[in-house]
Write an enzyme that holds these catalytic residues in place. Structure first.
Site, PDB file in Angstrom:
ATOM      1  N   ASP A 185       7.412 -25.444  24.537  1.00 21.81           N
ATOM      2  CA  ASP A 185       6.391 -24.480  24.942  1.00 21.81           C
ATOM      3  C   ASP A 185       6.906 -23.606  26.095  1.00 21.81           C
ATOM      4  O   ASP A 185       7.552 -24.102  27.030  1.00 21.81           O
ATOM      5  CB  ASP A 185       5.165 -25.279  25.407  1.00 21.81           C
TER       6      ASP A 185
ATOM      7  N   GLU B 130       9.996 -21.580  22.510  1.00 21.18           N
ATOM      8  CA  GLU B 130       8.976 -20.539  22.421  1.00 21.18           C
ATOM      9  C   GLU B 130       9.266 -19.524  23.523  1.00 21.18           C
ATOM     10  O   GLU B 130       9.144 -19.833  24.713  1.00 21.18           O
ATOM     11  CB  GLU B 130       7.568 -21.109  22.616  1.00 21.18           C
TER      12      GLU B 130
ATOM     13  N   HIS C  27      -0.414 -20.195  16.172  1.00 18.84           N
ATOM     14  CA  HIS C  27      -1.783 -20.468  16.633  1.00 18.84           C
ATOM     15  C   HIS C  27      -2.206 -19.589  17.800  1.00 18.84           C
ATOM     16  O   HIS C  27      -3.323 -19.730  18.298  1.00 18.84           O
ATOM     17  CB  HIS C  27      -1.877 -21.943  17.020  1.00 18.84           C
ATOM     18  N   ASP C  28      -1.318 -18.732  18.286  1.00 27.92           N
ATOM     19  CA  ASP C  28      -1.667 -17.836  19.391  1.00 27.92           C
ATOM     20  C   ASP C  28      -1.868 -16.394  18.941  1.00 27.92           C
ATOM     21  O   ASP C  28      -2.224 -15.540  19.758  1.00 27.92           O
ATOM     22  CB  ASP C  28      -0.542 -17.832  20.452  1.00 27.92           C
TER      23      ASP C  28
ATOM     24  N   ASP D 190       5.740 -30.792  19.548  1.00 29.88           N
ATOM     25  CA  ASP D 190       5.580 -29.802  20.589  1.00 29.88           C
ATOM     26  C   ASP D 190       5.856 -30.492  21.920  1.00 29.88           C
ATOM     27  O   ASP D 190       5.294 -31.545  22.206  1.00 29.88           O
ATOM     28  CB  ASP D 190       4.127 -29.284  20.573  1.00 29.88           C
TER      29      ASP D 190
HETATM   30  C1  NOJ Z   1       1.988 -21.404  24.449  1.00 33.61           C
HETATM   31  C2  NOJ Z   1       1.128 -22.093  23.447  1.00 33.61           C
HETATM   32  O1  NOJ Z   1       1.549 -21.742  22.163  1.00 33.61           O
HETATM   33  C3  NOJ Z   1      -0.297 -21.692  23.721  1.00 33.61           C
HETATM   34  O2  NOJ Z   1      -1.163 -22.122  22.723  1.00 33.61           O
HETATM   35  C4  NOJ Z   1      -0.678 -22.250  25.067  1.00 33.61           C
HETATM   36  O3  NOJ Z   1      -1.977 -21.820  25.392  1.00 33.61           O
HETATM   37  C5  NOJ Z   1       0.290 -21.811  26.146  1.00 33.61           C
HETATM   38  N1  NOJ Z   1       1.655 -21.912  25.743  1.00 33.61           N
HETATM   39  C6  NOJ Z   1       0.141 -22.659  27.363  1.00 33.61           C
HETATM   40  O4  NOJ Z   1       0.674 -23.920  27.110  1.00 33.61           O
END
Ligand code: NOJ
Length: 536
Positions: A205, A268, A329-330, A103
């Site tokens: 990210d 992402e 994970h989000d 990441d």
């Molecule tokens: C995306 C990530 O997947 C998430 O977990 C994070 O909180 C935010 N970006 C900020 O970095």
């Protein structure tokens, strides 16, 4: 088969598996997963058929956002181990013929990163312009209306230097100023550091956040906002995200990767399809895989999903390779979104669509979101907007390996509580059960990896209605496969419009169907999906 596959690179043919390191395997008894733990479980992944692992952040961090607030881009957080552990992990991964994707979080650092500490120390510090500092409006208010994704204003007042700094996420995550060439060089150097070690790629990210409007104009109001939504959604982030100049940055990152062999970059990006496509870059020199998150948000409706697949396929640039995601994970887990029965159908969809699939850890055993009591919530998104049920903790709970005290994850109290049903739903219990989710995932991956039609073949839509969708995957010179997925709980019937198809069912969400042939009208029970090897 070999010849065709050779024209495709590993990130097109492999299945990617996301590990959230805190929750995968603890090796040192502190209740938090670590790198040695991941090493212990590599054989599980190999057995499952996984050849590429994406690790969420493992760098030194105050953990305000569980590692997405980085204080040192080229180190390892002691919680997870050391650089030696990392080298060992990379070695163990490569020796199994697997790849490692790290990441990379270039949009923001931790507020404890030395760059930010310098930047905030005075207005004339050489690193002042590495971050986004602005004067207040004459009335003292923030320079514009931009909001933080995690709630509240995106601007934080700094008393000492009497300016605001911008943070798209937590105030502990100040955004870097990517218009500054020094910032660009520093982050490209971070990439080189890991690439020199042999890392195979990055998941970048919030790629679409990296450049902001040069005039810092106010974002427009979202007239459709409703109170259950995250406060961030009150505005359309028109000026704070997805600026045209971001593509120059992505191109620079790509140029670094291209100086090495077969390295790759996932972006992402939560954007509608047309905008997403831009991230493949001019002449395909952008991200290799801009994450395609459609399956995370579409209603679970066969016609809608089939339509979205067609649109995505049609929008792809000529050299753009597709990809699909069911969870991360989000987001809520797929099992909690569509139910356990449909999660089997979803697995079949993910692993039969054209393009690289990414599996979120635990989905292969059908892990569900775990309810976390209010006083145990840890995720800042959940804590900052307590009335909106937005905590991401439920989908980040420890991996369920076996039925021992802490599910084989740790010997201590896990950092986040385990699912109540872990003694039943775990890797060990499912491994030799022909009807388990794990067995289904393993067999789907195996078939995909064996059959060029499934791995790299064309996608041809066959049918969709309000219950069921069907499509064919076919690579030149190879038997094609018909995939029929019942996205409803009721029986369904499909009569392919281009005439009857003949073939044998080689894999089904419920194995009883396997070995059977298909009729002119294919009938499936609720929640069933089949893969048919076509004979004509
Ligand atoms: C995306 C990530 O997947 C998430 O977990 C994070 O909180 C935010 N970006 C900020 O970095």
């Amino acid at each position: 088969m070999e010849e065709q596959q050779q024209q495709h690179l590993w990130w097109q043919t492999d299945v990617i598996y996301q590990i959230y390191p805190r929750s995968y395997q603890d090796s040192n008894g502190d209740g938090i997963g670590d790198l040695q733990g991941v090493i212990q479980r590599l054989d599980h992944l190999k057995w499952l058929g996984i050849n590429a692992v994406w690790l969420s952040p493992i760098y030194p961090s105050p953990m305000a956002d569980f590692g997405y607030d980085i204080a040192d881009y080229t180190g390892i957080h002691p919680l997870f181990g050391s650089l030696d552990d990392f080298d060992q992990l990379l070695n163990e991964i490569h020796s199994r013929g697997m790849k490692l994707i790290l990441d990379l979080v270039p949009n923001h650092t931790s507020d404890q990163h030395p760059w930010f500490l310098e930047s905030r120390s005075s207005r004339d510090n050489p690193k002042r312009d590495w971050y986004i500092w602005k004067d207040p409006l004459p009335d003292g208010l923030p320079p514009n209306n931009w909001l933080s994704v995690f709630g509240g204003s995106g601007w934080e007042w700094d008393d000492q230097t009497q300016q605001y700094y911008y943070h798209a996420f937590l105030r502990e995550q100040p955004d870097l100023n990517w218009r500054n060439p020094e910032v660009q060089q520093a982050m490209l150097d971070v990439m080189r550091f890991w690439l020199d070690k042999g890392v195979d790629g990055f998941r970048v990210d919030v790629m679409w956040h990296m450049i902001k409007d040069s005039q810092f104009r106010d974002n427009p109001v979202n007239p459709d906002y409703q109170s259950h939504m995250a406060t961030y959604e009150q505005l359309y982030p028109v000026y704070s995200t997805d600026q045209a100049e971001v593509h120059d940055i992505v191109r620079q990152m790509r140029d670094v990767l291209d100086q090495y062999d077969e390295r790759m970059m996932i972006g992402e990006i939560y954007l509608p399809i047309q905008k997403l496509m831009m991230y493949y870059g001019i002449d395909g020199k952008g991200a290799h895989l801009p994450f395609n998150f459609q399956l995370l948000s579409l209603s679970w409706d066969a016609q809608l999903i089939a339509g979205a697949i067609d649109q995505y396929e049609a929008a792809l640039p000529p050299t753009g390779w597709p990809n699909w995601v069911l969870g991360n994970h989000d987001q809520p887990r797929i099992t909690s979104r569509v139910g356990v029965q449909q999660a089997r159908v979803a697995a079949m969809l993910l692993l039969t669509l054209r393009g690289t699939p990414t599996i979120y850890y635990g989905d292969e055993i059908g892990m569900r979101d775990v309810p976390i009591p209010f006083e145990e919530v840890q995720d800042p998104q959940g804590l900052n907007m307590p009335d909106k049920n937005l905590s991401r903790d439920p989908s980040r709970t420890p991996m369920q390996w076996d039925n021992s005290e802490h599910a084989g994850f740790t010997t201590a109290k896990p950092w986040l509580r385990l699912a109540r049903n872990f003694a039943r739903e775990n890797v060990l219990a499912q491994k030799n059960d022909p009807f388990s989710m794990l067995t289904l995932y393993r067999r789907l991956i195996e078939l995909r990896q064996q059959e060029p039609s499934l791995m790299i073949g064309n996608y041809v839509p066959v049918h969709s209605d309000n219950q069921v969708m069907a499509f064919i995957r076919q690579a030149e010179g190879h038997p094609g496969f018909l995939i029929v997925l019942n996205l409803s709980h009721r029986p369904c019937y499909v009569k392919p419009k281009h005439g009857p198809l003949k073939g044998t069912i080689v894999l089904a969400t419920y194995p009883e169907l396997e070995g059977g042939t298909i009729e002119e009208t294919i009938s499936l029970a609720g929640d069933e999906g089949i893969i048919v090897r076509l004979s004509s």
